[in-house]
Design a protein around this motif. Structure first.
Motif, PDB file in Angstrom:
ATOM      1  N   GLY A  46      -1.395  -5.329   2.125  1.00 30.37           N
ATOM      2  CA  GLY A  46      -1.908  -6.003   3.318  1.00 30.37           C
ATOM      3  C   GLY A  46      -1.685  -7.496   3.222  1.00 30.37           C
ATOM      4  N   CYS A  47      -1.256  -8.102   4.318  1.00 28.13           N
ATOM      5  CA  CYS A  47      -1.021  -9.547   4.336  1.00 28.13           C
ATOM      6  C   CYS A  47      -1.323 -10.091   5.724  1.00 28.13           C
ATOM      7  CB  CYS A  47       0.429  -9.866   3.952  1.00 28.13           C
ATOM      8  SG  CYS A  47       0.715 -11.652   3.774  1.00 28.13           S
ATOM      9  N   ASN A  48      -1.768 -11.330   5.766  1.00 32.47           N
ATOM     10  CA  ASN A  48      -2.061 -11.987   7.042  1.00 32.47           C
ATOM     11  C   ASN A  48      -0.852 -12.761   7.576  1.00 32.47           C
ATOM     12  OD1 ASN A  48      -2.192 -13.823   4.963  1.00 32.47           O
ATOM     13  ND2 ASN A  48      -3.801 -15.056   5.879  1.00 32.47           N
ATOM     14  N   LEU A  49       0.282 -12.709   6.870  1.00 33.97           N
ATOM     15  CA  LEU A  49       1.516 -13.334   7.353  1.00 33.97           C
ATOM     16  C   LEU A  49       2.626 -12.282   7.379  1.00 33.97           C
ATOM     17  CD1 LEU A  49       1.484 -16.778   5.453  1.00 33.97           C
ATOM     18  CD2 LEU A  49       0.611 -16.259   7.739  1.00 33.97           C
ATOM     19  N   ARG A  50       3.792 -12.667   7.908  1.00 37.34           N
ATOM     20  CA  ARG A  50       4.939 -11.759   7.940  1.00 37.34           C
ATOM     21  C   ARG A  50       6.228 -12.558   7.730  1.00 37.34           C
ATOM     22  NH1 ARG A  50       1.373  -8.749   7.853  1.00 37.34           N
ATOM     23  NH2 ARG A  50       1.031  -6.791   8.975  1.00 37.34           N
ATOM     24  N   CYS A  51       6.443 -13.015   6.501  1.00 34.67           N
ATOM     25  CA  CYS A  51       7.695 -13.730   6.214  1.00 34.67           C
ATOM     26  C   CYS A  51       8.884 -12.785   6.427  1.00 34.67           C
ATOM     27  CB  CYS A  51       7.708 -14.211   4.772  1.00 34.67           C
ATOM     28  SG  CYS A  51       6.256 -15.194   4.338  1.00 34.67           S
ATOM     29  N   TRP A  52       9.944 -13.294   7.031  1.00 33.95           N
ATOM     30  CA  TRP A  52      11.089 -12.415   7.291  1.00 33.95           C
ATOM     31  C   TRP A  52      11.715 -11.930   5.989  1.00 33.95           C
ATOM     32  CZ3 TRP A  52      15.855 -13.491   5.289  1.00 33.95           C
ATOM     33  CH2 TRP A  52      16.114 -14.811   4.921  1.00 33.95           C
ATOM     34  N   PHE A  53      11.599 -12.772   4.930  1.00 39.29           N
ATOM     35  CA  PHE A  53      12.256 -12.428   3.656  1.00 39.29           C
ATOM     36  C   PHE A  53      11.295 -11.759   2.688  1.00 39.29           C
ATOM     37  CE2 PHE A  53      11.153 -17.070   3.345  1.00 39.29           C
ATOM     38  CZ  PHE A  53      10.056 -16.920   2.507  1.00 39.29           C
ATOM     39  N   CYS A  54      10.146 -11.315   3.166  1.00 41.84           N
ATOM     40  CA  CYS A  54       9.103 -10.802   2.261  1.00 41.84           C
ATOM     41  C   CYS A  54       9.697  -9.836   1.228  1.00 41.84           C
ATOM     42  CB  CYS A  54       8.010 -10.089   3.054  1.00 41.84           C
ATOM     43  SG  CYS A  54       6.689  -9.503   1.970  1.00 41.84           S
ATOM     44  N   ASP A  55       9.464 -10.131  -0.043  1.00 45.86           N
ATOM     45  CA  ASP A  55       9.998  -9.264  -1.091  1.00 45.86           C
ATOM     46  C   ASP A  55       9.006  -8.170  -1.470  1.00 45.86           C
ATOM     47  OD1 ASP A  55       8.151 -10.709  -2.472  1.00 45.86           O
ATOM     48  OD2 ASP A  55       9.529 -11.491  -3.984  1.00 45.86           O
ATOM     49  N   SER A  56       7.903  -8.098  -0.759  1.00 43.40           N
ATOM     50  CA  SER A  56       6.975  -6.974  -0.962  1.00 43.40           C
ATOM     51  C   SER A  56       6.686  -6.352   0.407  1.00 43.40           C
ATOM     52  CB  SER A  56       5.704  -7.419  -1.673  1.00 43.40           C
ATOM     53  OG  SER A  56       5.111  -8.519  -1.025  1.00 43.40           O
ATOM     54  N   TYR A  57       7.780  -5.905   1.039  1.00 42.76           N
ATOM     55  CA  TYR A  57       7.754  -5.348   2.395  1.00 42.76           C
ATOM     56  C   TYR A  57       6.669  -4.278   2.557  1.00 42.76           C
ATOM     57  CZ  TYR A  57       9.644  -2.733   6.418  1.00 42.76           C
ATOM     58  OH  TYR A  57       9.799  -2.085   7.613  1.00 42.76           O
ATOM     59  N   HIS A  58       6.472  -3.488   1.507  1.00 48.80           N
ATOM     60  CA  HIS A  58       5.497  -2.390   1.602  1.00 48.80           C
ATOM     61  C   HIS A  58       4.058  -2.833   1.345  1.00 48.80           C
ATOM     62  CE1 HIS A  58       8.237   0.809   2.573  1.00 48.80           C
ATOM     63  NE2 HIS A  58       9.096   0.239   1.744  1.00 48.80           N
ATOM     64  N   THR A  59       3.853  -4.160   1.301  1.00 45.66           N
ATOM     65  CA  THR A  59       2.482  -4.668   1.339  1.00 45.66           C
ATOM     66  C   THR A  59       2.253  -5.544   2.563  1.00 45.66           C
ATOM     67  OG1 THR A  59       2.949  -6.696   0.112  1.00 45.66           O
ATOM     68  CG2 THR A  59       2.379  -4.741  -1.178  1.00 45.66           C
ATOM     69  N   SER A  60       3.300  -5.721   3.371  1.00 54.06           N
ATOM     70  CA  SER A  60       3.141  -6.586   4.544  1.00 54.06           C
ATOM     71  C   SER A  60       3.627  -5.870   5.801  1.00 54.06           C
ATOM     72  CB  SER A  60       3.890  -7.913   4.337  1.00 54.06           C
ATOM     73  OG  SER A  60       5.252  -7.669   4.037  1.00 54.06           O
ATOM     74  N   TRP A  61       4.931  -5.800   5.997  1.00 57.54           N
ATOM     75  CA  TRP A  61       5.470  -5.202   7.218  1.00 57.54           C
ATOM     76  C   TRP A  61       5.092  -3.736   7.350  1.00 57.54           C
ATOM     77  CZ3 TRP A  61       7.781  -7.988  11.019  1.00 57.54           C
ATOM     78  CH2 TRP A  61       8.201  -9.278  10.700  1.00 57.54           C
ATOM     79  N   GLY A  89       0.010  -9.521  -4.121  1.00 55.15           N
ATOM     80  CA  GLY A  89       0.043  -8.705  -2.923  1.00 55.15           C
ATOM     81  C   GLY A  89       1.472  -8.573  -2.422  1.00 55.15           C
ATOM     82  N   GLY A  90       1.537  -8.541  -1.090  1.00 53.78           N
ATOM     83  CA  GLY A  90       0.582  -8.864  -0.066  1.00 53.78           C
ATOM     84  C   GLY A  90      -0.155 -10.186  -0.288  1.00 53.78           C
ATOM     85  N   GLU A  91      -1.262 -10.288   0.399  1.00 54.04           N
ATOM     86  CA  GLU A  91      -2.148 -11.429   0.210  1.00 54.04           C
ATOM     87  C   GLU A  91      -3.481 -10.886  -0.303  1.00 54.04           C
ATOM     88  OE1 GLU A  91      -2.210 -14.818   0.109  1.00 54.04           O
ATOM     89  OE2 GLU A  91      -4.196 -14.220  -0.551  1.00 54.04           O
ATOM     90  N   THR A 115      -1.099 -16.215  -4.177  1.00 49.38           N
ATOM     91  CA  THR A 115      -1.616 -16.300  -2.802  1.00 49.38           C
ATOM     92  C   THR A 115      -0.705 -17.159  -1.941  1.00 49.38           C
ATOM     93  OG1 THR A 115      -3.488 -17.078  -1.458  1.00 49.38           O
ATOM     94  CG2 THR A 115      -3.134 -18.203  -3.560  1.00 49.38           C
ATOM     95  N   ASN A 116      -0.736 -16.883  -0.636  1.00 50.10           N
ATOM     96  CA  ASN A 116       0.060 -17.710   0.268  1.00 50.10           C
ATOM     97  C   ASN A 116      -0.675 -18.997   0.665  1.00 50.10           C
ATOM     98  OD1 ASN A 116      -1.758 -16.944   2.342  1.00 50.10           O
ATOM     99  ND2 ASN A 116      -0.454 -15.227   2.978  1.00 50.10           N
ATOM    100  N   GLY A 117      -1.888 -19.191   0.170  1.00 50.98           N
ATOM    101  CA  GLY A 117      -2.577 -20.466   0.336  1.00 50.98           C
ATOM    102  C   GLY A 117      -3.324 -20.631   1.645  1.00 50.98           C
ATOM    103  N   PRO A 132       2.817 -21.742  -0.422  1.00 52.65           N
ATOM    104  CA  PRO A 132       2.754 -22.024   1.018  1.00 52.65           C
ATOM    105  C   PRO A 132       4.066 -21.617   1.689  1.00 52.65           C
ATOM    106  CG  PRO A 132       2.184 -23.971  -0.309  1.00 52.65           C
ATOM    107  CD  PRO A 132       2.796 -22.968  -1.229  1.00 52.65           C
ATOM    108  N   LYS A 133       3.954 -21.095   2.868  1.00 52.49           N
ATOM    109  CA  LYS A 133       5.140 -20.607   3.565  1.00 52.49           C
ATOM    110  C   LYS A 133       5.690 -21.663   4.524  1.00 52.49           C
ATOM    111  CE  LYS A 133       5.093 -16.831   1.332  1.00 52.49           C
ATOM    112  NZ  LYS A 133       5.160 -17.215  -0.076  1.00 52.49           N
ATOM    113  N   LEU A 134       6.975 -21.934   4.366  1.00 50.41           N
ATOM    114  CA  LEU A 134       7.641 -22.976   5.149  1.00 50.41           C
ATOM    115  C   LEU A 134       8.059 -22.435   6.510  1.00 50.41           C
ATOM    116  CD1 LEU A 134       9.893 -24.355   2.275  1.00 50.41           C
ATOM    117  CD2 LEU A 134       7.678 -25.252   3.065  1.00 50.41           C
TER     118      LEU A 134
HETATM  119  S1  SF4 Z   1       3.261 -10.963   0.991  1.00 49.11           S
HETATM  120 FE1  SF4 Z   1       3.879 -13.139   0.756  1.00 49.11          FE
HETATM  121  S2  SF4 Z   1       6.073 -13.141   1.266  1.00 49.11           S
HETATM  122 FE2  SF4 Z   1       5.189 -11.210   2.074  1.00 49.11          FE
HETATM  123  S3  SF4 Z   1       4.630 -11.646   4.200  1.00 49.11           S
HETATM  124 FE3  SF4 Z   1       2.818 -12.046   2.949  1.00 49.11          FE
HETATM  125  S4  SF4 Z   1       2.918 -14.233   2.480  1.00 49.11           S
HETATM  126 FE4  SF4 Z   1       4.950 -13.647   3.160  1.00 49.11          FE
END
Ligand code: SF4
Length: 257
Positions: A46-61, A89-91, A115-117, A132-134
């Motif tokens: 689980g994550c509160n962001l969705r970076c396009w390059f997320c390297d832990s896709y199965h915890t976010s998208w 995570g995820g976050e 953490t993503n901060g 932090p995510k740019l």
């Molecule tokens: S887990 Fe990290 S890289 Fe992936 S979407 Fe969340 S903040 Fe971005």
């Protein structure tokens, strides 16, 4: 690091605080000040962001996990050898129960929180690994993972990705910290410089240039081949620290590494 797309353990139906866990394994820390240190990883989903390059896709998208009680997580960590534990995570800080887990582990382990901060914690933390995510992380229909529509996440991610209050709190709270940026190229540097300056302006703690880490974007050896030297050169030029992605160098994109 790439993560499991399926979880073999069943959900726990025991009483007590529970966390959605995607992976729990021992390996080497791949990134940051503690790169190379044997560590047990507890990867929440689980994550509160969705970076396009997320390297832990199965915890976010596409979050994938089993529900584990804090008690069972602590027991499983205890069966593994490392004295360092990385809660990632995820976050992980979107889950209140992560604080309970950190408190349970604190007496026996060195604790890193990745953490993503964007969130704070009052639980014990030895190393706050803050990433932090740019602006370059924001998902769009063009860069989103294949088969994924970012939809509302383009605006939501952009609105939520930086929280100065949380960044300041995390920097001050932990015994040690690192500001770790995923760098896609030179175009990211003005934003990194500006953000480091902003965080320095709101925190009482000194942030040395060596607390600022530049990490190449890339989830495979081939991708890193094309990015790491350029990012290392940027670190040398700007006086920041370069961090490798050891787990990718060593094990490419294998999960649980
Ligand atoms: S887990 Fe990290 S890289 Fe992936 S979407 Fe969340 S903040 Fe971005």
């Amino acid at each position: 690091m790439p993560v499991s797309d399926s979880v073999s353990r069943p959900d726990s139906d025991a009483d007590g605080d529970r966390l959605p866990v995607n992976e729990l394994f021992a390996s080497l820390q791949g990134e940051g000040k503690l790169a190379g240190v044997p560590s047990t990883f507890v990867r929440t989903s689980g994550c509160n962001l969705r970076c396009w390059f997320c390297d832990s896709y199965h915890t976010s998208w596409e979050p994938t996990h089993a529900w584990m009680t804090v008690e069972d997580i602590v027991a499983e960590v205890g069966e593994l050898a490392p004295s360092h534990v990385v809660v990632t995570g995820g976050e992980p800080l979107i889950h209140e129960e992560t604080n309970a887990l950190l408190s349970e582990l604190a007496d026996d382990y060195h604790l890193t929180v990745e953490t993503n901060g964007t969130l704070e914690t009052d639980a014990p933390v030895d190393l706050a690994s803050i990433s932090p995510k740019l602006a370059s992380s924001t998902p769009t229909p063009e860069n989103a993972p294949e088969g994924t529509d970012p939809g509302v996440w383009t605006d939501k991610h952009e609105a939520d990705r930086i929280d100065l209050e949380s960044l300041s709190s995390l920097v001050e709270h932990a015994d040690d910290f690192q500001l770790k940026f995923v760098v896609t190229g030179r175009d990211d540097m003005p934003e990194i410089e500006a953000l480091v300056s902003e965080v320095r302006g709101v925190t009482a703690r000194e942030i040395h240039d060596t607390d600022v880490l530049l990490m190449p974007e890339g989830q495979t050896r081939d991708a890193l081949e094309g990015s790491r030297t350029a990012v290392a050169d940027l670190a040398a030029e700007f006086g920041y620290r370069y961090t490798p992605r050891l787990h990718v160098d060593l094990w490419n994109d294998a999960p649980e590494t």
